[in-house]
Every structure is written in C-alpha cells, then in structure tokens.
Design a protein around this motif. Structure first.
Motif, short mmCIF file in Angstrom:
data_model
loop_
_atom_site.label_atom_id
_atom_site.label_comp_id
_atom_site.label_asym_id
_atom_site.label_seq_id
_atom_site.Cartn_x
_atom_site.Cartn_y
_atom_site.Cartn_z
N TYR A 1 0.81 -1.22 0.00
CA TYR A 1 0.00 0.00 0.00
C TYR A 1 0.85 1.28 0.00
N PRO A 2 1.96 1.35 0.75
CA PRO A 2 2.78 2.56 0.64
C PRO A 2 3.30 2.83 -0.76
N VAL A 3 3.65 1.75 -1.49
CA VAL A 3 4.10 1.93 -2.88
C VAL A 3 2.95 2.45 -3.74
N PHE A 4 1.76 1.87 -3.56
CA PHE A 4 0.59 2.33 -4.29
C PHE A 4 0.26 3.78 -3.95
N LEU A 5 0.36 4.12 -2.67
CA LEU A 5 0.07 5.49 -2.23
C LEU A 5 1.08 6.48 -2.81
N MET A 6 2.35 6.06 -2.91
CA MET A 6 3.36 6.93 -3.53
C MET A 6 3.04 7.18 -4.99
N LEU A 7 2.64 6.13 -5.71
CA LEU A 7 2.29 6.28 -7.12
C LEU A 7 1.07 7.18 -7.30
N ILE A 8 0.04 6.97 -6.50
CA ILE A 8 -1.17 7.78 -6.62
C ILE A 8 -0.89 9.23 -6.24
N SER A 9 -0.08 9.45 -5.22
CA SER A 9 0.23 10.81 -4.80
C SER A 9 1.01 11.57 -5.86
N SER A 10 1.81 10.85 -6.66
CA SER A 10 2.54 11.52 -7.74
C SER A 10 1.61 11.98 -8.85
N LEU A 11 0.40 11.44 -8.90
CA LEU A 11 -0.59 11.83 -9.91
C LEU A 11 -1.62 12.81 -9.38
N LYS A 12 -1.44 13.26 -8.15
CA LYS A 12 -2.33 14.24 -7.54
C LYS A 12 -1.72 15.63 -7.60
N THR A 13 -2.54 16.61 -7.33
CA THR A 13 -2.02 17.96 -7.09
C THR A 13 -1.74 18.11 -5.59
N ASN A 14 -1.03 19.15 -5.23
CA ASN A 14 -0.73 19.38 -3.82
C ASN A 14 -1.99 19.55 -2.99
N ILE A 15 -3.01 20.19 -3.58
CA ILE A 15 -4.27 20.39 -2.86
C ILE A 15 -4.93 19.05 -2.56
N ASP A 16 -4.94 18.14 -3.55
CA ASP A 16 -5.53 16.81 -3.35
C ASP A 16 -4.75 16.02 -2.30
N ILE A 17 -3.44 16.18 -2.29
CA ILE A 17 -2.62 15.46 -1.32
C ILE A 17 -2.98 15.90 0.10
N PHE A 18 -3.17 17.21 0.29
CA PHE A 18 -3.52 17.71 1.62
C PHE A 18 -4.96 17.36 2.00
N LYS A 19 -5.85 17.35 1.01
CA LYS A 19 -7.26 17.04 1.30
C LYS A 19 -7.46 15.55 1.55
N HIS A 20 -6.87 14.71 0.69
CA HIS A 20 -7.05 13.26 0.80
C HIS A 20 -5.68 12.58 0.78
#
Length: 274
Positions: free
Chosen positions: A24-43
C-alpha cells in the motif's frame, strides 16, 4: 478436515493482509505523484478523481533529474559489477585453497562488516582528495565496492564450499585451468548466490544518501537521494513533484528485483532443503 481448511484460510488471510500492508505505501506513492498538492492535503491516504501528470513535467523542468538518474545507474552498476567480480574471486580462493592463513584471511574480510565505515569518513575524504577523485562518481564507486565485498565474500564462500569438488577434478582432467574452472564450471552454478549479492548491494548503493552528500558537490554529478533533497524547501515542499521523483527512482529497483527474483529466492533458501 474442516480444521485444516480453516487453518489454510487463516494463513491466506494473514498473507494477503501482510502483502496489502507492504504494497500500500508503494501504491500510495504512485497515486500521490498523480495528484495535485491540494488533493494530497485534502485526501492524503485516499484516491483522487482527477489524475495529472503535471508533477512529472515539473520534475524534469525544475531539476536535472535525468542527470541524477544517469549518475545513480552508473554508480550502482559499476559498483555491483566490481563487488561481484572481486568477491567471487576472493571467495573462490578462500573456499577452494587450503593454506596457513586461510581462516585469518576470511576473518579479515568479515572485519569489514563489523567496523562501521562511516566512522572513518574524515580519513576517507582526505584519501579521495589526495587521489584527486573527490567530486566524481569514482569516489562513490570505490567506497561502495569496499563496503560490499565483505558481505559478498561471506555469502559466496559458503556457496562455493557446498559445491562438490568432483566437478573441478573432472574439469582438470579435461585440461581446464583454475580460471577456466571458476568461469565455466562454478560460476554457472553460483547464479542464486550471485543474484542475492547483486540485489542486496544494488539496493544499498542505490538508496545511499550519506556518501554522495559528503563526496559530491556539483549538482549534475549528484545521485537521486541527494538530488531529491533540493525539493524540500525551507517553508514549503512540492509534495507531488517529490512523490513523482520517488516513483521514478523506485522503478529500476523494481525491474531488477522482478528480473532476478527467482535467483534471489533460490539464494536465500539454498541449503534449507537437502
């Protein structure tokens, strides 16, 4: 019968749960790289409805990331190659030749695992400066080779001792030299051990932060761990770009592990079953 089935279901559940926790941390790292900073802070722990590759574009534009990647690949590949060549030759000599100082020589190599090399960082820095290789990749390569040889000797010597000597005797009867026996007879049988040594040392070299920070000053000669440090600002950090860099930097290790995973597993389990 029912108890055995319940036990198997429990074992599978625990295995899948541990796999999920690990991946899951690897998946979360991949998904976070496809988010904006606002999305990272929100979710921070969840998915996003809108995927964006802008972080990868900003990573290439803001940093000499391709230089970092090239430097890391060069240092890692050359270091691991030198470790395998030097370690396998030393292990072959220790395992196959009996002489008075055989045990002392083996213990001398193992001392490299007992003494933390970071305690000698000042003499090492002065040595690299005298050799005129400070601020070059070769300063890292020599240090990583010295760090990796003791562990490789420990692993490979044990594997050499498990191989039957009759193979060497048959090769000598056919006129094969010692180097030919080592290269053509023993090394093909040592692939599990060599795969283990390769993966363990590659991960160590690829992820190291300390020595590139000390020996490398030029921005274009830095490796990925040190180069990514520039993304951490004093007051703010662009987390999406940071996750994009971490994702790209993890790809070579994942590819290497998938290519050599069979040899790695065989090396770890060798000797467990007679």
């Amino acid at each position: 019968m029912k108890t055995s089935r319940s036990l198997r279901i429990t074992q599978y559940f625990i295995a899948y749960l541990l796999a999920f926790i690990s991946l899951y941390p690897v998946f979360l790292m991949l998904i976070s790289s496809l988010k904006t900073n606002i999305d990272i802070f929100k979710h921070p722990m969840g998915l996003t409805t809108k995927l964006s590759f802008q972080a990868y574009v900003k990573l290439i534009d803001q940093l000499p990331y391709l230089d970092y990647l090239t430097n890391s690949i060069f240092v890692s590949v050359v270091s691991v190659a030198l470790i395998i060549v030097s370690g396998s030759l030393a292990s072959f000599y220790i395992a196959r030749y009996s002489f008075r100082w055989n045990g002392a020589l083996f213990f001398f190599f193992l001392l490299g695992m007992m003494i933390p090399i970071k305690l000698g960082i000042v003499p090492l820095f002065l040595l690299m400066k005298q050799l005129a290789i400070i601020n070059t990749q070769w300063s890292l390569i020599f240090v990583y080779t010295a760090i990796g040889i003791p562990l490789s000797v420990l692993i490979l010597t044990g594997f050499f001792r498990t191989l039957p000597k009759e193979l060497e005797e048959a090769a000598r009867i056919d006129g094969c030299s010692d180097l030919g026996i080592f290269r053509n007879v023993l090394l093909p049988l040592m692939r599990p051990a060599l795969g283990t040594v390769m993966i363990m040392n590659f991960i160590t070299v690829w992820n190291d932060f300390f020595f590139p920070l000390i020996f490398i000053q030029d921005e274009t000669r830095k490796t990925i761990p040190v180069g990514m440090l520039t993304l951490f600002g004093e007051y703010s950090t662009d987390w999406s770009v940071l996750f994009a860099g971490l994702t790209l930097s993890s790809l070579p290790m994942l590819v290497l592990f998938f290519l050599a995973s069979k040899q790695f597993m065989d090396g770890l389990t060798a000797g467990a079953v007679k």
